[in-house]
Design an enzyme around this catalytic site. Sequence first.
Site, PDB file in Angstrom:
ATOM      1  N   HIS A 119      18.802  22.557  67.098  1.00 30.50           N
ATOM      2  CA  HIS A 119      20.153  23.067  66.875  1.00 30.50           C
ATOM      3  C   HIS A 119      20.867  22.268  65.787  1.00 30.50           C
ATOM      4  O   HIS A 119      21.766  22.776  65.128  1.00 30.50           O
ATOM      5  CB  HIS A 119      20.933  22.994  68.189  1.00 30.50           C
ATOM      6  CG  HIS A 119      22.109  23.912  68.257  1.00 30.50           C
ATOM      7  ND1 HIS A 119      22.016  25.268  68.039  1.00 30.50           N
ATOM      8  CD2 HIS A 119      23.418  23.665  68.521  1.00 30.50           C
ATOM      9  CE1 HIS A 119      23.212  25.821  68.181  1.00 30.50           C
ATOM     10  NE2 HIS A 119      24.078  24.872  68.457  1.00 30.50           N
ATOM     11  N   ASP A 132      15.131  25.339  67.605  1.00 32.72           N
ATOM     12  CA  ASP A 132      16.410  25.570  68.282  1.00 32.72           C
ATOM     13  C   ASP A 132      16.184  26.567  69.408  1.00 32.72           C
ATOM     14  O   ASP A 132      16.043  27.762  69.180  1.00 32.72           O
ATOM     15  CB  ASP A 132      17.447  26.118  67.295  1.00 32.72           C
ATOM     16  CG  ASP A 132      18.819  26.262  67.934  1.00 32.72           C
ATOM     17  OD1 ASP A 132      18.974  25.904  69.118  1.00 32.72           O
ATOM     18  OD2 ASP A 132      19.740  26.728  67.243  1.00 32.72           O
ATOM     19  N   SER A 182      26.596  27.309  65.298  1.00 35.34           N
ATOM     20  CA  SER A 182      26.571  27.654  66.716  1.00 35.34           C
ATOM     21  C   SER A 182      27.595  28.760  66.991  1.00 35.34           C
ATOM     22  O   SER A 182      27.496  29.829  66.409  1.00 35.34           O
ATOM     23  CB  SER A 182      26.812  26.401  67.552  1.00 35.34           C
ATOM     24  OG  SER A 182      26.448  26.604  68.888  1.00 35.34           O
TER      25      SER A 182
END
Length: 679
Positions: free
Chosen positions: A655, A623, A541
């Site tokens: 994600h 995602d 991320s």
Amino acid sequence: MKRLLPILFFLSLNVSADWLTPELLWQLGRVSDPQLSPDGNKAVYNIRRFNVEMNKGNTDIYLYDYSTGTSKAIAADSSNETQPRWSSDGKRIYYLNDKSGSQLFSMNVDGSDKVQVTNLADDINTYGISGNGKMIWLSIDVLEDKFLGKDKYPDLKKSTGHVYSDLMMRHWDQWANGSYSHIFIASLNDTKLTSEPIDIMKGEHFDSPMKPHGGDEEISWSPDGKLLAYTCKKVTGLEYAIQTNSEIYLYDVSSKLTSNITAGNNGYDKAPAFSPDGKQLAWISWEEAGNEASLQRLFTYTIATKEKKDWSKGFEYNVENLHWSGKSDAIYFISDILATDQVFRCDITPNMENPIKQLTKDVADFNGLSVVTPPGKDDLILTSRMSISEPTELYSVNSKSGATQKLTSTNDEVLSPITLGEVKKFMIKTSDGKEMLTWVIYPPNFNPANKYPTLLYCQGGPQSTVSQFFSYRWNFQLMAANGYIVVAPNRRGLPGFGKEWNDEISKDWGGQAMTDLLSAIDSVSQQPYVDKHKLGAVGASFGGYSVFWLAGHHQRRFKAFISHCGVFNLESMLGTEELFFHNYEFDGAYWRTPQPISYAKFSPHRFVQNWDTPILIISNEKDYRIPYSQGLEAYSAARMKKIPARFLSFPDEGHWVLKPQNSIMWQREFFGFLEKYLK
């Protein structure tokens, strides 16, 4: 032969049989949702276990008995039994069972006399029972919009299209399907509903709890079942995507009227909780509009006078997981402080100068909380606790001293033969002269006379502390077991170190936070046991963004990079869903005049000309938070530059990587790549 592959693979990485492996991680039971009985003598909780061969998990309900110090399963069939909750008299336990859709069940404390309470046409997402046991709310999805072709055109039932005319079309890992989570209320006795459930949000195009991560903490009954408080963001389309203004609403069962008690605060307001005496309502209020990571404050609302009070003035740490004392004179909560998550108490006493006190001081993370106050006794606190070296277990907390005691040993049998690495805390000087707490995790049987390849762990968030978390994928002990020293800094932009430290990431992604990461690895690299020629940087991320950024600025420090679902191109990140995040963190859209500096100064794609190091890029197709295309852009750029690169993607993951076999494959690719370039 197939059964030997995992063993052979990890032997090639010099992993001892008594060290941690990905396969062993999936043998661990995952403890969650502790709930004390009203008399404080027992507790129920969930354990989720996984079958790697079947590629699925199953959740069961366990009972802990304080008098014997033992646990036993009381609901453990082939279905998932979740969210156990005590009846008001403590004689029965409610729970959800998904055997035939998700429905409410009830059972005796010993697990006998299991009775199905509801038999509704639709699944129950979550639920809550009033303190007097006479009312229940149910969260159920209701179709309000026709986005799917099969709903818009009844003669095209096999069509797969979905069409939208406004935002948000998708969120985290799901496309909007036209359904909204509505609150239904009904009367209840121990084993059945005594009235038809009523949709108190009928016709509304809003969710409560808020999707996709909201749960029963977002809705609360008054003890007498006459008022219901709930969290909701009552806007749609573009407005939903660009703001964080959720509110706390009060619904009066008798008048059927709803009022907004948090109007005026344009940040998030969440997690309402009625006091046991019914006189007050507490909730968590975000300080700043549009900023999902602004300071989370503790507020109360007095029902009779409608007075609001901020109890956390001067407290620069986030308030989470609220629970009232049984006497309604205090609120317990969890806050991250100095890279740990601790239990705090706030005394609800007028004019008290410093009402908030820290209770626990373990080098650990506390998460779930349950509090009861039996007659004539002090507050009893049950919590779940984990650390970098221990998965979640149940602990008791002394409400006066803060002393903790371990109650359950769910994973001791699996972990007892395993040698874990030592975890040390370093305070590292940053480039601007501040102290940065950094965890360093050493390989098992560490020998300072040897030299070890070393990984810089880059945290995501961006505002998410590097605490004492035990991860089932980004597991520091697993990295250490593969022969790596792990350096995990709490760089600029993380909570737990005061408001200023947390705020210094926004609109400055490539600034001091990146310098902090380099300060951490440069400092630890001075140790004689670190092989400076075998350094890697890994993260997910915002941590994946950090890896992409460092790839263009590292000045040959690193020999390998791994970026999972990382941000690569700030302009094309407009394809994300929560646009308030985009607007706040980058200071607006890229077409704004003058253009915010982030797009030219901090976007990793603008520095690919400097890339010179092998990189593994992971980007999953579901995602929607950081679109799949971010990873594709980065991988194409690396290969066009003829840099050794590898691309991993899962079509059925978002994600995170949540399926057992996908997770194990992820670990094999992760460590295989590091083995090739750092060993």
